[in-house]
Design an enzyme around this catalytic site. Structure first.
Site, PDB file in Angstrom:
ATOM      1  N   ASP A  13     106.475  62.661   0.276  1.00 21.30           N
ATOM      2  CA  ASP A  13     105.211  62.162   0.816  1.00 21.30           C
ATOM      3  C   ASP A  13     104.436  63.284   1.497  1.00 21.30           C
ATOM      4  O   ASP A  13     104.986  64.344   1.824  1.00 21.30           O
ATOM      5  CB  ASP A  13     105.494  61.027   1.810  1.00 21.30           C
ATOM      6  CG  ASP A  13     104.386  59.987   1.838  1.00 21.30           C
ATOM      7  OD1 ASP A  13     103.264  60.287   1.391  1.00 21.30           O
ATOM      8  OD2 ASP A  13     104.639  58.862   2.312  1.00 21.30           O
ATOM      9  N   ASP A  64      98.922  53.278  -1.654  1.00 18.39           N
ATOM     10  CA  ASP A  64      99.617  52.457  -0.671  1.00 18.39           C
ATOM     11  C   ASP A  64      99.173  50.996  -0.743  1.00 18.39           C
ATOM     12  O   ASP A  64      99.791  50.132  -0.116  1.00 18.39           O
ATOM     13  CB  ASP A  64      99.371  52.994   0.742  1.00 18.39           C
ATOM     14  CG  ASP A  64     100.226  54.220   1.053  1.00 18.39           C
ATOM     15  OD1 ASP A  64     101.165  54.493   0.293  1.00 18.39           O
ATOM     16  OD2 ASP A  64      99.938  54.900   2.054  1.00 18.39           O
TER      17      ASP A  64
END
Length: 744
Positions: free
Chosen positions: A481, A551
């Protein structure tokens, strides 16, 4: 393999063609500069393309005294410079020791190479056999310095694509500052185009926009240190009548994960210049004696079969000759990620409860997300301290991994290796490892700061921590990430007059860490992520064959996100999960079927607390998982076709067809239900006209029938009125999956 690159010594013309596309340019006789002639559908080779030259006398500055047709302002070029009669945006700019930026790059020689050379330190497309491609290297030398530019053009056998890049070499004794170095420039003879690009923000990435090309400059770009949520390093020029299935489209894609510029410039003579490469804003590179600078690779695609044709070329090239390693061609495991199930609030018992239920349902990979390390209980701490939190995980990562594997599940782990939190062990030992300007405020994002990956010792330090975990535990998957952009860019390791190099050196450091990890742990499946889709770019696919698209896990929002992403990227790269309802990003309630029907068209997985689901939903999950396992090879390696766009319709439709056209899966989605519905049909594409297909195991239709008439979405209730009134009503956010297989 027949030769794909020819050079005519008499006319100084290059012709790159593979029977599908042609790319033509020449050396101008009087100035030895490069003139672009044509790029598009393949044309037959001729000994002389001089008939393509256009040289009318126009009011302009001319390079040669007494010659009124030597203005570069009115010549389409291959790699233009500024300041010597061309006033448009240049592909390169070099600042000389005297302070000027006037260069004169002329053809010196060329080489025709079998196959395709690699780019040092950078991701790029590749070949596995020399007969898959030919590469033309054209060497230009500067009249005013000892700098040479090596232009690379790779044409692939059987693909409507050309890869381009440029390398600057300082062969002299002086230093120069490279202030702009684009990967490609391409001049078209007209302006009859529309611009297609992908834009967005966090939780709504890769939304498609199409607008007319105007006289002047239009551009999309990033100066955030990543390719960004806001814009993708891609654009397409399409004719106004181009659709998803018909018409001309020219696609431009940059294999790079940092700051980029994609620009279209139309001059007052209606010439369109397309340009793609590293964003010149905040960029400068000190070109020292004997050193070289290599630009990232750009891929240009031509399609005369609409946007789908363009996308299918990108998909097949990127899936098979950009992604690489053990996982390139393997079917991807169905995963469950604990993030939306637990966020930071978990312990080993809770994790194992989810994993046990996942194993029972047929899931193949468990991924432990953020919160397992340091003192990480929220997003304010611990980044950079990559050792397990023994309060949450008393047996450590090694012990947890062993228990997960005992359930016959693979085990994955979340990292954010480019970031650091203040107050950590790493920060206390190396406070100077941050990207920051000494004496000036350093902004935070999500309570975190950025490590200076332009410094090899920083990359070494993070590699050592990750290596310690990976070598001690059986870890099959990494979710990598990156949750904030780079601001206050400055490296204390570089002199003040080389700070323009930080952004590019940073992304080279990221690539080097990926490379080191995969060299030592080639079995790893890495999924890239950057706050969702902030670094969903071709550069990442070289190291991580799949990426988290957003997301936002809501099925309805994902229709636009996944549709737009598919303009460039194959389904095998698009991370797509089934999540909880109400959805955590938008609060929408959608059925489990619809959530799965959207997530099928990607890598497929789950992101919710399955231990809290009712048993009837567990039964549904088993059905969904079994369906995907049966068809994932088709989904991940078939030909993807967009049918109806969520950007212009209440309905979205797409399909994937096997390479041999013996089977297909169609996804159809309706956002809002309609009263008193009209009769509707969905025309399919890409099938074999003469094949007889069985649709959902009961209806038989021929390929031409399905493509010309389409799937009938209405029902037939002749003499069945009672069935009609008792039928299950269609609600908002409904969807259907159709499976077609050739009747044997």
């Amino acid at each position: 393999m027949s030769k794909m690159i020819t050079f005519n010594k008499e006319t100084l013309e290059f012709h790159l063609t593979n029977g599908f596309i042609s790319y033509l340019f020449r050396v101008i006789e009087k100035t030895s500069q490069l003139e672009h002639l044509y790029f598009g559908k393949a044309i037959r080779h001729r000994d002389n393309f001089q008939y393509l030259l256009e040289r009318e006398i126009r009011p302009s500055n001319n390079q040669i005294e007494g010659d009124h047709t030597s203005s570069l302002e009115h010549i389409r070029q291959e790699y233009p410079s500024y300041g010597t009669t061309d006033f448009r945006t240049p592909a390169q700019q070099i600042r000389y020791p005297e302070g000027d930026r006037i260069s004169d790059f002329r053809y010196d020689h060329h080489n025709i190479l079998e196959g395709k050379p690699a780019l040092t330190g950078l991701p790029a497309t590749y070949v596995e056999n020399m007969d898959e491609a030919e590469t033309l290297e054209v060497v230009l030398k500067d009249t005013y310095s000892d700098i040479s530019i090596h232009l690379f053009y790779t044409i692939f056998a059987g693909r409507k694509a050309i890869a381009r890049s440029a390398k600057f070499v300082n062969n002299g004794e002086h230093e120069y500052d490279l202030e702009s170095a684009m990967s490609l420039s391409l001049d078209f003879p007209d302006k009859n185009f529309e611009l297609v690009h992908l834009h967005g923000a966090w939780a709504r990435e890769n939304h498609m926009e199409r607008k007319p090309v105007i006289t002047g400059i239009q551009a999309v770009s990033s100066a955030r240190g990543a390719s960004s949520h806001q814009h993708n390093p891609f654009m397409a020029l399409v004719r106004p009548d181009t659709t998803e299935h018909t018409g001309q489209a020219y696609g431009f894609s940059l294999i790079y994960s940092g700051n980029f510029l994609a620009q279209v410039e139309v001059d007052t003579y209606q010439v369109t210049r397309a340009m793609l490469g590293i964003n010149p804003f905040e960029f400068a590179w000190r070109l020292k004696p004997t050193e070289a600078f290599q630009t990232p690779e750009a891929v240009i695609v031509f399609s005369d079969e609409g946007l789908n044709g363009m996308s299918q070329t990108f998909h097949e090239l990127y899936r098979t000759r950009l992604a690489r390693g053990e996982w390139r061609d393997r079917e991807r495991p169905i995963l469950i990620n604990n993030w939306e199930a637990t966020y930071f609030d978990f312990n080993e018992e809770k994790i194992l409860d989810i994993a046990k239920k996942a194993a029972e349902l047929g899931v193949e990979l468990f991924v432990l997300d953020d919160g397992w390390f340091g003192e990480r209980h929220d997003d304010t701490s611990s980044l950079g301290d990559w050792f397990e939190n023994k309060d949450k995980l008393p047996n450590g990562i090694k012990g947890l991994a062993e228990k997960i594997h005992a359930l016959d599940l693979k085990f994955g782990l979340w990292f954010e290796p480019e970031m650091i939190s203040k107050g950590t062990k790493l920060f206390n030992e190396h406070p100077d490892w941050l990207i920051h300007v000494p004496g000036k405020r350093t902004s935070h994002g999500r309570n975190q700061f950025v490590l200076d990956y332009s410094r090899p010792e920083v990359v070494d330090g993070i590699f050592a921590q990750m290596d310690a975990l990976l070598s001690a535990s059986k870890i099959d998957y990494i979710k990598w990430d990156m949750n904030r952009y780079i601001s206050e860019v400055f490296s204390i390791a570089l002199p003040k007059d080389q700070q323009g190099e930080v952004f590019h050196r940073y992304i080279l450091g990221v690539y080097s860490l990926y490379e080191r990890l995969l060299d030592k742990y080639p079995h790893l499946l890495i999924e890239s992520c950057a706050g969702g889709g902030a670094r969903f770019d071709p550069g990442m696919l070289y190291y991580a064959p799949q990426a988290w698209a957003s997301d936002d896990t809501d099925a309805v929002e994902r229709l636009k996100i996944q549709y737009g992403t598919s303009l460039v990227y194959p389904l095998s790269s698009i991370g797509s999960h089934v999540s909880a309802i109400p959805n955590h990003q938008v609060g929408r309630m959608t059925s489990l079927d619809t959530r799965a029907n959207v997530a099928y068209f990607g890598t497929f997985g789950y992101e919710l607390d399955i231990t809290k689901m009712p048993e009837k939903e567990h039964a549904k999950m088993k059905e969904h998982i079994a369906f995907f396992k049966k068809h994932r090879k088709l989904i991940q390696q078939g030909t993807f076709i967009r049918l109806q766009s969520p950007f212009t319709n209440n309905e979205t439709a797409w399909m994937v067809v096997s390479q041999d056209k013996t089977e297909a899966i169609v996804g159809y989605y309706e956002v809002l239900a309609k009263p008193n519905r009209p009769y509707e049909r969905l025309q399919l594409k890409g099938l074999e006209a003469d094949k007889l297909y069985t649709v959902n195991s009961d209806l038989e239709r021929y390929g031409d029938d399905l493509m010309e008439i389409g799937l009938i979405l209405a029902g037939n209730y002749i003499d069945r009125a009672s069935d009609y009134w008792s039928r299950e009503h269609i609600t908002d956010y409904n969807s259907k999956i159709f499976y077609l297989t050739e009747k044997q």
